[in-house]
Enzyme design. Structure first.
Site, PDB file in Angstrom:
ATOM      1  N   GLY A  14       0.816  -1.205   0.000  1.00 55.98           N
ATOM      2  CA  GLY A  14       0.000   0.000   0.000  1.00 55.98           C
ATOM      3  C   GLY A  14       0.848   1.252   0.000  1.00 55.98           C
ATOM      4  O   GLY A  14       0.500   2.261   0.625  1.00 55.98           O
ATOM      5  N   ASP A  65      -3.812  -7.801  -5.260  1.00 52.48           N
ATOM      6  CA  ASP A  65      -4.938  -7.699  -4.348  1.00 52.48           C
ATOM      7  C   ASP A  65      -4.586  -8.466  -3.076  1.00 52.48           C
ATOM      8  O   ASP A  65      -4.397  -9.686  -3.113  1.00 52.48           O
ATOM      9  CB  ASP A  65      -6.180  -8.305  -5.006  1.00 52.48           C
ATOM     10  CG  ASP A  65      -7.444  -8.128  -4.170  1.00 52.48           C
ATOM     11  OD1 ASP A  65      -7.332  -7.813  -2.966  1.00 52.48           O
ATOM     12  OD2 ASP A  65      -8.541  -8.313  -4.720  1.00 52.48           O
ATOM     13  N   VAL A  66      -4.514  -7.774  -1.939  1.00 57.04           N
ATOM     14  CA  VAL A  66      -4.106  -8.441  -0.699  1.00 57.04           C
ATOM     15  C   VAL A  66      -5.207  -9.323  -0.126  1.00 57.04           C
ATOM     16  O   VAL A  66      -5.015  -9.967   0.907  1.00 57.04           O
ATOM     17  CB  VAL A  66      -3.618  -7.433   0.369  1.00 57.04           C
ATOM     18  CG1 VAL A  66      -2.353  -6.732  -0.090  1.00 57.04           C
ATOM     19  CG2 VAL A  66      -4.709  -6.433   0.734  1.00 57.04           C
ATOM     20  N   ASN A  93       1.740  -2.309   5.411  1.00 56.72           N
ATOM     21  CA  ASN A  93       0.921  -1.114   5.583  1.00 56.72           C
ATOM     22  C   ASN A  93      -0.479  -1.262   4.994  1.00 56.72           C
ATOM     23  O   ASN A  93      -1.420  -0.637   5.468  1.00 56.72           O
ATOM     24  CB  ASN A  93       1.636   0.072   4.927  1.00 56.72           C
ATOM     25  CG  ASN A  93       0.722   1.267   4.752  1.00 56.72           C
ATOM     26  OD1 ASN A  93       0.392   1.969   5.712  1.00 56.72           O
ATOM     27  ND2 ASN A  93       0.278   1.508   3.516  1.00 56.72           N
ATOM     28  N   SER A 145      -3.530   0.312  14.849  1.00 54.60           N
ATOM     29  CA  SER A 145      -4.296   1.561  14.871  1.00 54.60           C
ATOM     30  C   SER A 145      -4.677   1.898  16.299  1.00 54.60           C
ATOM     31  O   SER A 145      -4.797   1.018  17.167  1.00 54.60           O
ATOM     32  CB  SER A 145      -5.565   1.412  14.028  1.00 54.60           C
ATOM     33  OG  SER A 145      -6.450   2.504  14.215  1.00 54.60           O
ATOM     34  N   TYR A 159     -13.149  -3.332  12.195  1.00 60.41           N
ATOM     35  CA  TYR A 159     -11.837  -2.741  11.942  1.00 60.41           C
ATOM     36  C   TYR A 159     -10.999  -2.744  13.223  1.00 60.41           C
ATOM     37  O   TYR A 159      -9.819  -3.112  13.215  1.00 60.41           O
ATOM     38  CB  TYR A 159     -12.012  -1.317  11.422  1.00 60.41           C
ATOM     39  CG  TYR A 159     -10.728  -0.585  11.157  1.00 60.41           C
ATOM     40  CD1 TYR A 159      -9.965  -0.856  10.027  1.00 60.41           C
ATOM     41  CD2 TYR A 159     -10.271   0.395  12.038  1.00 60.41           C
ATOM     42  CE1 TYR A 159      -8.783  -0.176   9.780  1.00 60.41           C
ATOM     43  CE2 TYR A 159      -9.094   1.081  11.801  1.00 60.41           C
ATOM     44  CZ  TYR A 159      -8.349   0.787  10.670  1.00 60.41           C
ATOM     45  OH  TYR A 159      -7.170   1.464  10.436  1.00 60.41           O
ATOM     46  N   ALA A 161     -11.290  -4.690  15.832  1.00 59.73           N
ATOM     47  CA  ALA A 161     -10.907  -6.063  16.155  1.00 59.73           C
ATOM     48  C   ALA A 161      -9.742  -6.532  15.302  1.00 59.73           C
ATOM     49  O   ALA A 161      -8.820  -7.192  15.783  1.00 59.73           O
ATOM     50  CB  ALA A 161     -12.108  -6.995  15.972  1.00 59.73           C
ATOM     51  N   LYS A 163      -7.397  -4.701  13.908  1.00 56.18           N
ATOM     52  CA  LYS A 163      -6.158  -4.020  14.262  1.00 56.18           C
ATOM     53  C   LYS A 163      -5.613  -4.492  15.609  1.00 56.18           C
ATOM     54  O   LYS A 163      -4.398  -4.497  15.831  1.00 56.18           O
ATOM     55  CB  LYS A 163      -6.364  -2.507  14.254  1.00 56.18           C
ATOM     56  CG  LYS A 163      -6.574  -1.920  12.858  1.00 56.18           C
ATOM     57  CD  LYS A 163      -5.400  -2.231  11.933  1.00 56.18           C
ATOM     58  CE  LYS A 163      -5.502  -1.532  10.601  1.00 56.18           C
ATOM     59  NZ  LYS A 163      -4.348  -1.811   9.709  1.00 56.18           N
ATOM     60  N   ILE A 192      -4.360  10.640  11.513  1.00 53.98           N
ATOM     61  CA  ILE A 192      -3.347  11.119  10.574  1.00 53.98           C
ATOM     62  C   ILE A 192      -4.074  11.828   9.434  1.00 53.98           C
ATOM     63  O   ILE A 192      -4.800  11.198   8.661  1.00 53.98           O
ATOM     64  CB  ILE A 192      -2.495   9.956  10.021  1.00 53.98           C
ATOM     65  CG1 ILE A 192      -1.907   9.121  11.155  1.00 53.98           C
ATOM     66  CG2 ILE A 192      -1.392  10.507   9.116  1.00 53.98           C
ATOM     67  CD1 ILE A 192      -0.983   9.860  12.095  1.00 53.98           C
TER      68      ILE A 192
END
Length: 254
Positions: A14, A65-66, A93, A145, A159, A161, A163, A192
């Site tokens: 990324g 594509d991850v 990332n 995060s 999200y 969970a 991270k 950010i």
């Protein structure tokens, strides 16, 4: 001790935009050659590659594509081939919130997609990268995060969970790879600014309120995250593994 990455070989997933772009450029400025992975933003990745080449470093853009195992395996192999089968630095990332949703309304498909794009991708990229890092040791930095600690904003439970899982995964991987002199650490950004993430998932009012809640009274910038990554991957962080640096201006203090 020096922050000198001359001759090091790095992959940033990324890396074509936002925080990833800041990290890729910072690694190059410190002396590293950098492969820039992207999912859809080919133009952004090529722009970063050109900036890195203008610094006199080697660079290449790779696409994948991850969410797809075979595409991850392919771009890792492309990276290894470009660097003659030796990779020193991996920055996982790439990640995404996908969309905000309450648990009550969330589909299982959305849950799995959020987990896969943030956790499973980190697992798979690391898995395929490890054989190319064992010969000379290396540094892996994963992206967590602030949401891993505070649950994030409305509709961010999946999200958050994912991270939090990245932090736990990194601790286990750090123990596993320590005998090979490979360290594994995390960075956990808070707010950010000037990134597609917050432009997509937060309103202007929400962004302004977020800044008001930061003790240092400003939004972070990608370079703030990049600085922590440089610490982990340079000699300055040589005796640190399994740790997380919080980058949030004081919004969360452990």
């Amino acid at each position: 001790m020096m922050l000198d990455l001359k001759g090091k070989k790095a992959l940033v997933t990324g890396g074509g935009t936002g925080i990833g772009r800041g990290i890729a450029l910072a690694l190059a400025e410190a002396g590293s050659d950098v492969v820039v992975h992207y999912g859809k933003n080919a133009a952004g990745a090529e722009e970063v590659v050109n900036e890195i080449k203008n610094m006199g470093r080697q660079s290449l853009a790779v696409q994948g594509d991850v969410l797809k195992r075979e595409e991850i395996e392919t771009f890792v192999k492309q990276t290894a081939d470009f660097f003659n089968q030796r990779i020193d630095i991996l920055v996982n990332n790439a990640g995404h919130m996908v969309e905000r949703s309450s648990v009550e309304e969330m589909s299982e498909e959305l849950w799995h997609k959020v987990i896969d794009v943030n956790v499973t991708s980190t697992f798979l990229v690391s898995k395929f990268m490890i054989p190319f890092m064992k010969s000379s040791g290396g540094r892996i930095v994963n992206m967590s995060s602030l949401a891993a600690h505070n649950g994030g904003g409305p509709g961010a439970s999946a999200y958050s969970a994912s991270k939090a899982a990245v932090i736990a995964f990194s601790k286990g991987l750090a123990k596993e790879l320590a005998p090979h002199s490979i360290s594994v650490n995390n960075v956990a950004p808070g707010f950010i600014g000037n990134t597609p993430f917050h432009d997509t998932f937060n309103t202007k009012e929400g962004r302004e309120n977020a800044v008001k809640g930061i003790p240092l009274q400003r939004a972070g910038v990608p370079e703030d995250v990049a600085g922590a990554v440089l610490y982990f991957v340079s000699d300055l962080g040589s005796f640190i593994t399994g740790e997380t640096i919080e980058i949030n201006g004081g919004a969360f203090m452990r």
